[in-house]
Design an enzyme around this catalytic site. Structure first.
Site, short mmCIF file in Angstrom:
data_model
loop_
_atom_site.label_atom_id
_atom_site.label_comp_id
_atom_site.label_asym_id
_atom_site.label_seq_id
_atom_site.Cartn_x
_atom_site.Cartn_y
_atom_site.Cartn_z
N CYS A 158 -13.00 0.62 8.74
CA CYS A 158 -11.96 0.13 7.75
C CYS A 158 -12.24 1.13 6.22
O CYS A 158 -13.15 1.50 5.97
CB CYS A 158 -12.34 -1.29 7.20
SG CYS A 158 -12.14 -2.36 8.88
N SER A 159 -10.92 1.32 5.67
CA SER A 159 -10.81 1.97 4.46
C SER A 159 -11.65 1.07 3.48
O SER A 159 -11.52 -0.17 3.52
CB SER A 159 -9.73 2.33 4.05
OG SER A 159 -8.64 1.21 4.04
N HIS A 213 -9.41 4.05 -1.10
CA HIS A 213 -7.93 3.49 -0.85
C HIS A 213 -7.68 2.52 -2.22
O HIS A 213 -7.66 1.39 -1.89
CB HIS A 213 -7.62 2.53 0.58
CG HIS A 213 -6.33 2.37 0.60
ND1 HIS A 213 -5.24 3.00 0.18
CD2 HIS A 213 -5.98 1.28 1.49
CE1 HIS A 213 -4.12 2.25 0.59
NE2 HIS A 213 -4.57 1.16 1.39
N CYS A 241 0.80 -1.26 0.05
CA CYS A 241 0.00 -0.15 0.12
C CYS A 241 0.86 1.20 0.09
O CYS A 241 0.37 2.30 -0.19
CB CYS A 241 -0.97 -0.03 1.09
SG CYS A 241 -2.00 -1.57 1.27
N ILE A 246 -12.58 -0.82 -0.38
CA ILE A 246 -11.95 -1.33 -1.77
C ILE A 246 -12.25 -0.24 -2.93
O ILE A 246 -13.42 0.01 -2.98
CB ILE A 246 -12.30 -2.72 -2.36
CG1 ILE A 246 -12.00 -3.61 -0.97
CG2 ILE A 246 -12.04 -2.91 -3.56
CD1 ILE A 246 -12.13 -5.08 -1.24
#
Lengths: 99, 378
Positions: free
Chosen positions: B205-206, B326, B83, B208
Site C-alpha cells: 500500500c502507498s 501519496h 486521487c 499517508i
C-alpha cells in the site's frame, strides 16, 4: 458526518435489496477499518453477483473459513452497518450471509 | 498540442508535522518559478489539485487561499477528482492555455494528511467511493484487494508478483532524496508485512503523506520539454457497476485518446510515472496502458524490465506512490515533475539515459477517473 435525513432517505431503498440470493465474485478481509467500523474489524467485504444480474458490495456476516471463496452462495439480510455516532440513529443496511 | 513546461518542483514528501500546506505550496511554487526564471506576476491563473482540504483541513477556498499566499491576485481555483485531483488540475491548465484565455498558468498539487488518525483519513478517502461501499466499511485498500483477487483468479497473479512492485519502487525511492521512504525493501519483508486488506499487505500500500508539487505551463517557448497530450476518462464510481474487475476501463480509454493525440504508440514511451496506490494497481496499469499484454505484466515486472537499467519502459523512477509517497492531490502534479526531470536529464541517480518521451497516469478512486499525459523532449 452522516445526517439523520440521509439515513432516512437511504433506508427507504433497503427493502428492495433484502432476501436476494447471489454468488461471491470477489472479497477481501479488512484489517484496517475506516472510522465507525473499528469495533467490527477484521471483517469481510464481498462483491456479489445477485440473481437479478445486479452486483452489490457489502459485508459478509456469520461466515466460517470454508465460506471465503469465489462462487460461495449468499443471501442479503438486514443488519446494523456502523457505529451510530453522535446522532444516535442506528444505521441499518444490507449485508450478506452464506447459504 | 504543445504546452511548454517552464518549471517544475516538489517538496520533500513524508510525515511533515512541522510544515503547513501554506509552507509546502510556497516552497514548491517558488522553486518552480526560479527554475522558469519567472516572476510571480508572469502567472495569469492558478489551478490547485487537492482532495481533502475541506474534510481534513476545514479549508474550502483553496484557490484564493494559495493565490494570497503567493502574492498572485489572479484567477485561482481548486480542482477535485479524488486521487486524480492533481492530474485534473494539469488537464484544466492545459485547457485554459489551449483556449487562448491564459498564456502562463501555475498548477499546484497539495495534500496534508498525516495530522490526522489513519481511521479518519481512511473514512475521508472513502468520500471517493459509493454509498454502498461506505456502508460496507470498505476502504481503498479493500477495493483494490477485491480487484487483486479477481486478477489472481483470472491470470494466476500471485502475492509475490505484487510484492515485486513494492521492491522495485522502494529501490527507485532509495535514489530519490524527496521520497517518503528513502530505503529499499526485500521481497521477504513485503511478504511478512501485516495484512491491511487481504491479500494486500502494509507494504503493498502507498502511505499517508504530506507534500506539494508545482509546475508552470506556458504557451511561450521556455525550454525543451512539452506536454503533447492530455486526456481524461471516467467510469462508474463503484466497483459493483463494472463489467471487468481485472483492469480499469477509464485508463484504457484515456490512454488510447492520449496516444492518438500524441500520434505515438505505447512502445515509444521511455519512462512513465503510474498510479501505484497499491502494487496490484501498477500491474493493472502496465496492461491497461498497453505496455504489456493482459496477464503478462507481472512477469515483466519481476524480470526487471521496468526497473532502472531494464529494457523499458522504466516505471516509477520517483518511487511511485508506493515509496515516494501519496499526498493525494499532489500526486498527479508530482508525476509531471518527475517526467519533466527525466526528459530534461536532471533526474540525478535515477536518470533514465536518453529518455525522450514520457507518460503520467493518475487515477481517482477505484478507477472512476483516469488522467493520462504524454510529455516529449524537443
Amino acid at each position: 458526518m452522516i445526517s439523520p435525513v440521509k439515513i432516512w432517505r437511504n433506508q427507504k431503498r433497503i427493502r428492495q435489496l433484502l432476501g436476494l440470493k447471489g454468488k461471491i465474485v470477489s472479497f477481501t478481509k479488512i484489517f484496517v477499518p475506516p472510522a465507525g467500523f473499528e469495533a467490527q474489524a477484521p471483517y469481510i467485504v464481498a462483491l456479489v453477483k445477485l440473481a437479478n444480474g445486479q452486483n452489490f458490495t457489502a459485508q459478509l456476516v456469520d461466515w466460517e473459513d470454508k465460506h471465503l471463496q469465489i462462487g460461495q452462495k449468499v443471501k442479503t439480510v438486514l443488519r446494523k452497518t456502523r457505529d451510530p455516532g453522535e446522532e444516535g440513529i442506528i444505521p441499518y443496511g444490507v449485508k450478506f450471509r452464506p447459504i | 498540442m504543445k504546452i511548454n513546461i517552464a518549471g517544475a518542483a516538489t517538496t520533500k514528501f513524508g510525515e511533515l508535522w512541522r510544515r503547513s500546506p501554506r509552507d509546502l505550496i510556497k516552497e514548491a511554487a517558488n522553486n518552480a518559478l526560479d527554475q522558469a526564471k519567472m516572476k510571480p506576476f508572469a502567472v495569469e491563473a492558478v489551478f490547485v489539485g487537492n482532495m481533502l482540504s475541506s474534510s481534513l483541513g476545514n479549508q474550502d477556498h483553496l484557490g484564493a487561499f494559495f493565490a494570497e499566499e503567493l502574492g498572485m491576485p489572479v484567477a485561482a481555483m481548486k480542482i477535485e477528482g479524488a486521487c486524480a485531483s492533481g492530474g485534473l488540475a494539469v488537464h484544466s491548465a492545459v485547457m485554459a492555455i489551449q483556449s487562448g484565455l491564459y498564456e502562463t498558468v501555475l498548477v499546484l498539487g497539495v495534500e496534508k494528511m498525516t495530522d490526522h488518525k489513519p481511521e479518519e483519513v481512511a473514512q475521508m478517502l472513502m468520500g471517493a467511493g459509493t454509498d454502498a461501499e461506505r456502508e460496507a466499511g470498505a476502504t481503498f485498500p479493500g477495493l483494490y484487494a477485491i480487484m487483486a483477487r479477481c486478477h489472481m483468479q483470472k491470470y494466476g497473479t500471485t502475492e509475490e508478483d505484487m510484492a515485486q512492485v513494492a521492491v522495485k519502487n522502494h529501490y527507485h525511492a532509495s535514489l530519490n532524496s524527496h521520497a517518503q521512504f528513502v530505503f529499499p525493501v526485500t521481497l521477504e519483508k513485503v511478504m511478512k508485512s501485516p495484512k491491511v486488506a487481504d491479500p494486500l499487505k502494509l507494504l503493498d500500500c502507498s502511505p499517508i503523506t504530506d507534500g506539494a508539487a508545482a509546475v508552470i505551463l506556458t504557451k511561450i517557448k521556455n525550454n525543451e520539454v512539452n506536454i503533447i497530450a492530455s486526456a481524461v476518462a471516467t467510469d462508474t464510481l463503484g466497483l459493483s457497476e463494472r463489467e471487468d474487475l481485472t483492469g480499469l476501463k477509464a485508463v484504457r480509454v484515456a490512454s488510447q485518446k492520449a496516444y492518438q493525440m500524441a500520434g505515438i504508440s505505447p512502445k515509444e514511451i521511455d519512462v512513465a510515472e503510474v498510479h501505484d496506490c497499491f502494487t496490484i494497481a501498477e500491474i493493472m496499469a502496465m496492461e491497461d496502458l498497453g505496455f504489456f499484454e493482459k496477464g503478462k505484466a507481472a512477469r515483466a515486472i519481476t524480470s526487471g524490465k521496468t526497473k532502472l537499467g531494464g529494457s523499458g519502459p522504466i516505471i516509477n523512477t520517483s518511487g511511485g506512490l508506493k515509496a515516494c509517497g501519496h499526498p493525494v492531490g499532489a500526486t498527479g502534479v508530482k508525476q509531471i515533475v518527475e517526467i519533466y526531470n527525466q526528459l530534461k536529464g536532471i533526474a540525478g541517480r535515477k536518470q533514465v539515459e536518453g529518455a525522450k518521451i514520457g507518460l503520467t497516469h493518475n487515477v481517482g478512486g477505484s478507477g472512476a477517473t483516469a488522467v493520462v499525459h504524454i510529455l516529449k523532449k524537443d
